[in-house]
Design a protein around this motif. Structure first.
Motif, mmCIF file in Angstrom:
data_model
loop_
_atom_site.group_PDB
_atom_site.id
_atom_site.type_symbol
_atom_site.label_atom_id
_atom_site.label_comp_id
_atom_site.label_asym_id
_atom_site.label_seq_id
_atom_site.Cartn_x
_atom_site.Cartn_y
_atom_site.Cartn_z
ATOM 1 N N PHE A 90 -4.648 33.548 -6.831
ATOM 2 C CA PHE A 90 -4.612 34.065 -8.198
ATOM 3 C C PHE A 90 -3.213 34.090 -8.824
ATOM 4 O O PHE A 90 -3.050 34.569 -9.949
ATOM 5 N N LYS A 91 -2.247 33.550 -8.160
ATOM 6 C CA LYS A 91 -0.877 33.567 -8.690
ATOM 7 C C LYS A 91 -0.782 32.823 -10.028
ATOM 8 O O LYS A 91 -0.103 33.282 -10.951
ATOM 9 N N ASP A 92 -1.473 31.694 -10.160
ATOM 10 C CA ASP A 92 -1.456 30.949 -11.420
ATOM 11 C C ASP A 92 -2.101 31.736 -12.553
ATOM 12 O O ASP A 92 -1.674 31.654 -13.702
ATOM 13 N N LYS A 93 -3.136 32.512 -12.239
ATOM 14 C CA LYS A 93 -3.777 33.346 -13.263
ATOM 15 C C LYS A 93 -2.806 34.418 -13.761
ATOM 16 O O LYS A 93 -2.775 34.721 -14.953
ATOM 17 N N VAL A 94 -2.033 34.977 -12.853
ATOM 18 C CA VAL A 94 -1.020 35.958 -13.234
ATOM 19 C C VAL A 94 -0.026 35.311 -14.194
ATOM 20 O O VAL A 94 0.305 35.877 -15.246
ATOM 21 N N PHE A 95 0.429 34.123 -13.853
ATOM 22 C CA PHE A 95 1.383 33.416 -14.713
ATOM 23 C C PHE A 95 0.774 33.133 -16.090
ATOM 24 O O PHE A 95 1.411 33.346 -17.113
ATOM 25 N N ARG A 96 -0.474 32.628 -16.112
ATOM 26 C CA ARG A 96 -1.105 32.297 -17.397
ATOM 27 C C ARG A 96 -1.277 33.527 -18.280
ATOM 28 O O ARG A 96 -1.044 33.469 -19.488
ATOM 29 N N LEU A 97 -1.665 34.645 -17.687
ATOM 30 C CA LEU A 97 -1.800 35.869 -18.476
ATOM 31 C C LEU A 97 -0.437 36.311 -18.995
ATOM 32 O O LEU A 97 -0.300 36.669 -20.167
ATOM 33 N N ALA A 98 0.570 36.257 -18.152
ATOM 34 C CA ALA A 98 1.926 36.626 -18.581
ATOM 35 C C ALA A 98 2.406 35.685 -19.683
ATOM 36 O O ALA A 98 2.995 36.132 -20.680
ATOM 37 N N LYS A 99 2.139 34.396 -19.536
ATOM 38 C CA LYS A 99 2.549 33.423 -20.559
ATOM 39 C C LYS A 99 1.811 33.678 -21.856
ATOM 40 O O LYS A 99 2.381 33.596 -22.937
ATOM 41 N N ARG A 100 0.552 34.019 -21.747
ATOM 42 C CA ARG A 100 -0.268 34.317 -22.922
ATOM 43 C C ARG A 100 0.303 35.511 -23.686
ATOM 44 O O ARG A 100 0.350 35.522 -24.907
ATOM 45 N N LEU A 101 0.752 36.496 -22.958
ATOM 46 C CA LEU A 101 1.251 37.712 -23.591
ATOM 47 C C LEU A 101 2.705 37.596 -24.028
ATOM 48 O O LEU A 101 3.075 38.093 -25.090
ATOM 49 N N LEU A 102 3.517 36.941 -23.222
ATOM 50 C CA LEU A 102 4.956 36.908 -23.494
ATOM 51 C C LEU A 102 5.414 35.644 -24.213
ATOM 52 O O LEU A 102 6.550 35.581 -24.671
ATOM 53 N N VAL A 103 4.572 34.627 -24.282
ATOM 54 C CA VAL A 103 4.810 33.350 -24.942
ATOM 55 C C VAL A 103 5.792 32.463 -24.171
ATOM 56 O O VAL A 103 5.493 31.333 -23.864
ATOM 57 N N SER A 104 6.944 32.964 -23.849
ATOM 58 C CA SER A 104 7.986 32.184 -23.188
ATOM 59 C C SER A 104 7.632 31.918 -21.723
ATOM 60 O O SER A 104 7.298 32.833 -20.975
#
Length: 171
Positions: A13-27
């Protein structure tokens, strides 16, 4: 739990964590930092991780909370959708352009939504979480999630219909 067991536990699930963070933080850089922070927080809890029903749900909750804290401190308001599997990689150039255009329309529609609806749509439509998992991550009941998802979808549909009807382009 040793480091190898920990990596084996979080890799799915590490990629899901990254995608959610990217979704929220944009950068992407901020999302990488957030992912590292979440992994560090999980590592600090590594001895007690077995007591959690879903370590993935815990990771997503930590990610959500960390990113929202970051957004509050920056007062950032622009969020974008991240969904790499949207366009078929084997599609022709025209289909690829159409898929990108559709994605941009959906992204613009998402930007008019309240933050909670954006999160719910990201978790349900992009990350494919079940309602029970979203309820656990966002600390909400499933009925409220279904209502927010329905309202979010309706708002996006109305946005797309309105902009298409009037030929409005918000580029």
């Amino acid at each position: 739990m040793n480091a190898q067991e920990f990596v084996h536990l979080i890799n799915p699930f590490k990629d899901k964590v990254f995608r959610l963070a990217k979704r929220l933080l944009v950068s992407a850089e901020e999302a990488e930092d957030a992912t590292q922070e979440v992994m560090m927080r999980l590592w600090k809890k590594n001895e007690s991780l077995e007591q959690y029903k879903s370590v993935e749900a815990l990771a997503m909750t930590i990610t959500k909370n960390y990113c929202l804290d970051q957004l509050k401190s920056k007062r950032a308001s622009q969020l974008t959708i991240e969904h790499h599997q949207y366009a078929d990689k084997q599609a022709g150039v025209l289909r690829h352009i159409e898929a990108n255009d559709d994605l941009q329309w959906i992204e613009r529609g998402l930007n008019v939504l309240p933050e909670q609806q954006k999160l719910i749509i990201q978790l349900r439509e992009v990350e494919q979480y079940e309602f029970s998992e979203i309820a656990q991550i966002l600390d909400m009941n499933e009925t409220a999630i279904r209502v927010a998802l329905s309202r979010g979808r309706k708002a996006i549909r109305e946005y797309m219909t309105k902009t298409h009807q009037y030929g409005i382009s918000s580029n």
